[in-house]
Design a protein around this motif. Structure first.
Motif, PDB file in Angstrom:
ATOM      1  N   ASP A   1       5.142   5.756   6.394  1.00  0.00           N
ATOM      2  CA  ASP A   1       6.070   4.865   5.695  1.00  0.00           C
ATOM      3  C   ASP A   1       7.195   5.603   4.984  1.00  0.00           C
ATOM      4  OD1 ASP A   1       4.634   2.661   6.499  1.00  0.00           O
ATOM      5  OD2 ASP A   1       3.422   2.559   4.678  1.00  0.00           O
TER       6      ASP A   1
ATOM      7  N   GLY B   1       0.786  -1.233   0.000  1.00  0.00           N
ATOM      8  CA  GLY B   1       0.000   0.000   0.000  1.00  0.00           C
ATOM      9  C   GLY B   1       0.813   1.275   0.000  1.00  0.00           C
TER      10      GLY B   1
ATOM     11  N   ALA C   1       0.216   3.338  -3.034  1.00  0.00           N
ATOM     12  CA  ALA C   1      -1.140   3.903  -2.989  1.00  0.00           C
ATOM     13  C   ALA C   1      -1.193   5.102  -2.045  1.00  0.00           C
ATOM     14  CB  ALA C   1      -2.137   2.832  -2.550  1.00  0.00           C
ATOM     15  N   ARG C   2      -0.467   5.027  -0.940  1.00  0.00           N
ATOM     16  CA  ARG C   2      -0.449   6.158   0.004  1.00  0.00           C
ATOM     17  C   ARG C   2       0.144   7.398  -0.658  1.00  0.00           C
ATOM     18  NH1 ARG C   2      -1.570   3.998   5.115  1.00  0.00           N
ATOM     19  NH2 ARG C   2      -0.879   1.848   5.299  1.00  0.00           N
TER      20      ARG C   2
ATOM     21  N   LYS D   1      -4.508   8.998  10.144  1.00  0.00           N
ATOM     22  CA  LYS D   1      -3.097   9.370  10.176  1.00  0.00           C
ATOM     23  C   LYS D   1      -2.279   8.184   9.660  1.00  0.00           C
ATOM     24  CE  LYS D   1       0.376  11.063  13.439  1.00  0.00           C
ATOM     25  NZ  LYS D   1       0.648  11.378  14.850  1.00  0.00           N
ATOM     26  N   HIS D   2      -2.727   6.996   9.991  1.00  0.00           N
ATOM     27  CA  HIS D   2      -2.101   5.782   9.466  1.00  0.00           C
ATOM     28  C   HIS D   2      -3.094   4.639   9.611  1.00  0.00           C
ATOM     29  CE1 HIS D   2       1.276   3.467   8.038  1.00  0.00           C
ATOM     30  NE2 HIS D   2       1.131   2.583   8.992  1.00  0.00           N
TER      31      HIS D   2
ATOM     32  N   ARG E   1      -7.690   5.415   3.944  1.00  0.00           N
ATOM     33  CA  ARG E   1      -6.301   5.886   3.841  1.00  0.00           C
ATOM     34  C   ARG E   1      -6.202   7.400   3.984  1.00  0.00           C
ATOM     35  NH1 ARG E   1      -4.519   2.888  -0.703  1.00  0.00           N
ATOM     36  NH2 ARG E   1      -4.020   1.182   0.697  1.00  0.00           N
TER      37      ARG E   1
ATOM     38  N   LEU F   1       3.507  10.975   5.804  1.00  0.00           N
ATOM     39  CA  LEU F   1       3.180   9.548   5.640  1.00  0.00           C
ATOM     40  C   LEU F   1       4.156   8.741   6.504  1.00  0.00           C
ATOM     41  CD1 LEU F   1       2.574   9.355   1.787  1.00  0.00           C
ATOM     42  CD2 LEU F   1       0.876   9.534   3.604  1.00  0.00           C
TER      43      LEU F   1
END
Lengths: 172, 592
Positions: free
Chosen positions: A74, A19, A22-23, B131-132, B127, A72
């Motif tokens: 990640d 993902g 996608a994020r 926030k996550h 998403r 984000l």
């Protein structure tokens, strides 16, 4: 085609988890930023990927894009690559009309650009070229006059230019 | 005590144990197919589960809980429609930076992507409103996913997180372990919120503050998130500056304090709005220059320098370019600024003369108080009067939750907030129907407090079913329903900007529904108030009832508008005053 005037390159190191692309893409869509091109693949360290994003700066200031991206979870690191201080590469493959009359000219063009013929048929050739995106733009323009049947470019990848000395090896 | 053999438990047991390890005492939820396994070990847990009547209610209740405690609210629901019903509260929590952890069931891993019964792409859908979020694919991953979710929700800029757990992961067994803090940090290499703020910027801030002749402290919701109300007060008293508290920060600084100017923004009071406009230094603390505060950005506080303290670097320069950006925790940074100012003062630095500014402001305050006209005998009630009476009779520490619309603005304007964490509302997303479930969450967290939900007839009809939850779970909230039979705020816009062409705003709720009968059918006490003299006695009656929820329906005047008002997109200089003050409007501009 690369229209590099108003573009900036972000090299984004991310955790390679489901993902993550996608994020990143979702963030651009949601905040109204435009992606010009995007390339993603595993990076040097296990569990990390590097995403090279060419962003359209007309859509938002780079600082805001970078800050939002960094939110984000990640995303580990973002480097902004100034085109003048980075090496950029892209790969293009194209199937071009090359009947008997045009074949010689197309082959010559591929030779001049140091490209490759990767597939051959009666009326068409599939050619490939790796290099700086500007060079690919030129090549694409010239091929177009013979008739491009299909074309795919990878989007650019980039790394910072090395310091002096080594830079000599980084010509286009 | 060393455990010799691994503790073999199911993923569901691991989930509940993980929640216990995160000190969860209370959660809100609704069971269903995919989350079913998690509800079994819940029976053996100390955690109290409040069974709502709609998943949206679970989400808002978790938010209400988080608002008043600062602890993350927890909501647990099943897959598919339950997860989509959580989307609104998640987005609400994201906009208002509310710490919240949502747990959703998911179809078994083998069925993911097959359009199985009650399947939806929960992490995909949520998403952009979390926030996550994370989809767990193995029972062994559950403890780490939960630890990460709590860590991310509660640190940095707080926000909602979501953990999506497939049913087979809940059923299968795993060897229990609880990740250490270091393991959590190592698993999140890209997440390191900045707490301390840059020392050079803190020095710069102190310098600007001491030099300012017309400072305004612009306090936002971040003050409450950072538990910085005390530090804020210390700073304000040190520099004797006026303070505005945004809709998200009501209660962060006492309304009764002489330096408090109240709420700025679209429906802020004239002094709060104008003081920002005329200021030479905005000290923005945990505030994000929302469009409802700034009005037309280009015309906002044109002569002000800006110190912007925010823990989220992306807020710096998003709307207004700060002169001094400080990324850090509001409490920490404010204390550092105080220390720096004191150090400079000890070295002989003096503060610029702010006395002319203070007298200008007190002139505005005298001329432009928040105001309304009392209703004529026999006419409908004024909503502002109802709010003032509610406040006048409220026990100390009363918590007010509100829906969205005119009643929200009246509540924010006419309640006197003197204590942090007593105001619970939906600011960023503007979620109608927020009040009742949020009040339930607040009451569950603070059973000793009186909790009033201020609601409108539109909002009430969106989430009233949660009053059943309030009755059966013994969470006796009180609802002040301001019924003007209209979507009042939309009506006001149609009145002012669409030539009084009223389109689909008449809810016709004077007889249908019968709110009193409806309240009683849900186990509440129900009252209807139609005349001013009944207002106070009925409120007193409601305050005396503590064994069940109460609903008071106040019949209010549909023609009443919220003033002052800055029309959307207009400059704050073009503030529309209450009709009774409009002849004096020039006074706001001339006394520069």
């Amino acid at each position: 085609m690369s229209g590099s005037m108003n573009h900036h390159i972000l090299s984004v190191l991310v955790q390679n988890r489901p993902g993550v692309l996608a994020r990143v893409a979702g963030l651009f869509a949601r905040r109204g930023y435009n992606i010009f091109s995007l390339a993603v693949a595993p990076a040097e360290q296990e569990g990390r990927s590097r995403i090279t994003i060419v962003v359209d700066l007309d859509s938002a200031p780079l600082e805001q894009i970078t800050k939002q991206l960094f939110k984000l979870i990640d995303v580990i690191k973002i480097s902004e690559l100034d085109p003048r201080r980075s090496v950029e590469r892209e790969l293009l493959i194209a199937t071009v009309r090359a009947g008997t009359e045009a074949r010689g000219a197309v082959l010559e063009l591929v030779t001049i650009f140091e490209g490759k013929i990767i597939a051959v048929a009666d009326e068409v050739l599939t050619v490939s070229l790796e290099g700086h995106p500007d060079k690919l733009d030129d090549f694409e323009d010239l091929l177009d006059s013979y008739g491009i049947v299909e074309l795919q470019r990878t989007g650019r990848v980039a790394l910072p230019k090395l310091d002096r000395g080594a830079r000599l090896r980084a010509v286009n | 005590m060393a455990e010799t053999r691994p503790d073999r438990i199911t993923g569901a047991q691991a989930l509940i144990r993980a929640l216990e390890h995160e000190h969860v005492e209370l959660m809100f939820g609704y069971p269903g197919g995919c989350i079913l396994p998690a509800y079994d070990p819940l029976l053996d847990s100390e955690i109290r589960h409040v069974l709502v009547r709609h998943e949206q209610g679970a989400g808002h209740a978790a938010e209400g809980y988080a608002h008043v405690t600062g602890k993350p609210g927890v909501a647990m629901v099943t897959s598919g429609p339950a997860a989509t019903n959580l989307v609104t509260p998640l987005m609400d929590a994201y906009m208002d930076s509310i710490p919240m952890v949502a747990i959703t069931g998911q179809v078994p891993t083998a069925a993911i992507g097959s359009d199985a019964f009650q399947e939806c792409d929960t992490v995909g859908i949520t998403r952009s409103c979390t926030k996550h979020n994370e989809l767990v694919m193995s029972p062994a991953d559950i403890p780490m996913a939960i630890r990460q979710a709590f860590h991310i929700a509660t640190t940095g800029r707080p926000g909602p997180t979501l953990v999506d757990i497939p049913k087979d992961c809940l059923i299968a067994e795993m060897d229990w372990y609880w990740p250490t803090d270091q393991e959590v940090l190592d698993s999140l290499p890209g997440y390191r919120p900045n707490i301390k703020g840059h020392p050079r910027m803190i020095k710069e801030a102190a310098k600007l503050i001491l030099a300012s002749e017309r400072p305004v402290v612009y306090a936002g919701g971040g003050i409450l998130k950072a538990r910085a109300a005390e530090a804020l007060r210390d700073l304000v008293e040190l520099i004797d500056a006026p303070v505005v508290t945004t809709l998200m920060a009501r209660g962060a600084f006492p309304d009764d304090h002489p330096n408090c100017l109240g709420m700025p923004g679209m429906h802020g009071n004239a002094t709060a709005v104008t003081s920002m406009q005329k200021s030479d230094l905005l000290i923005a603390l945990g505030a994000r220059f929302d469009d409802r505060i700034t009005g037309k950005v280009d015309a906002f506080a044109p002569t002000a320098k800006v110190i912007h303290v925010d823990i989220d670097p992306a807020e710096q320069g998003k709307v207004r370019k700060p002169d001094v950006p400080i990324v850090g925790d509001a409490d920490y940074v404010i204390r550092e600024i105080i220390r720096e100012i004191r150090a400079r003062q000890a070295e002989g630095a003096t503060q610029a003369d702010t006395s002319a500014w203070k007298s200008t402001i007190s002139g505005w305050r005298e001329q432009f108080p928040l105001t309304y006209e009392m209703s004529e005998p026999g006419a409908a009630l004024k909503p502002q009067y109802c709010i003032q009476q509610l406040h006048a009779h409220a026990p100390e520490g009363t918590i007010v939750a509100s829906g969205v619309g005119q009643h929200q603005m009246y509540a924010s304007q006419f309640w006197r907030f003197n204590e942090p964490y007593t105001w619970v509302n939906s600011g960023g997303l503007g979620t109608m129907g927020f009040a009742i479930p949020a009040a339930i969450g607040a009451k569950a967290a603070r059973p000793d407090r009186t909790v009033w939900a201020v609601d409108g007839d539109g909002c009430f009809q969106m989430t009233a079913q949660e009053l059943v939850t309030a009755t059966l779970e013994k969470l006796p909230i009180k609802v002040a329903l301001l019924n003007n039979s209209y979507l009042g705020m939309v009506r006001q816009w149609q009145e002012m900007f669409y030539d009084e062409r009223y389109s689909e705003v008449f809810l016709d709720s004077s007889n249908t529904p019968d709110f009193v009968m409806w309240a009683e059918s849900m186990g509440c006490a129900g009252f209807r108030v139609e005349s001013p003299e009944e207002v106070a006695p009925t409120i007193e009656k409601a305050n005396a009832i503590n064994d069940r929820p109460v609903v008071i329906e106040f019949r209010t005047d549909a023609a009443e508008g919220v003033f002052p008002m800055v029309p959307a997109g207009a400059s704050n200089d073009d503030l529309i005053l209450h009709p009774s003050q409009q002849d004096r409007a020039a006074a706001l501009q001339e006394e520069r």
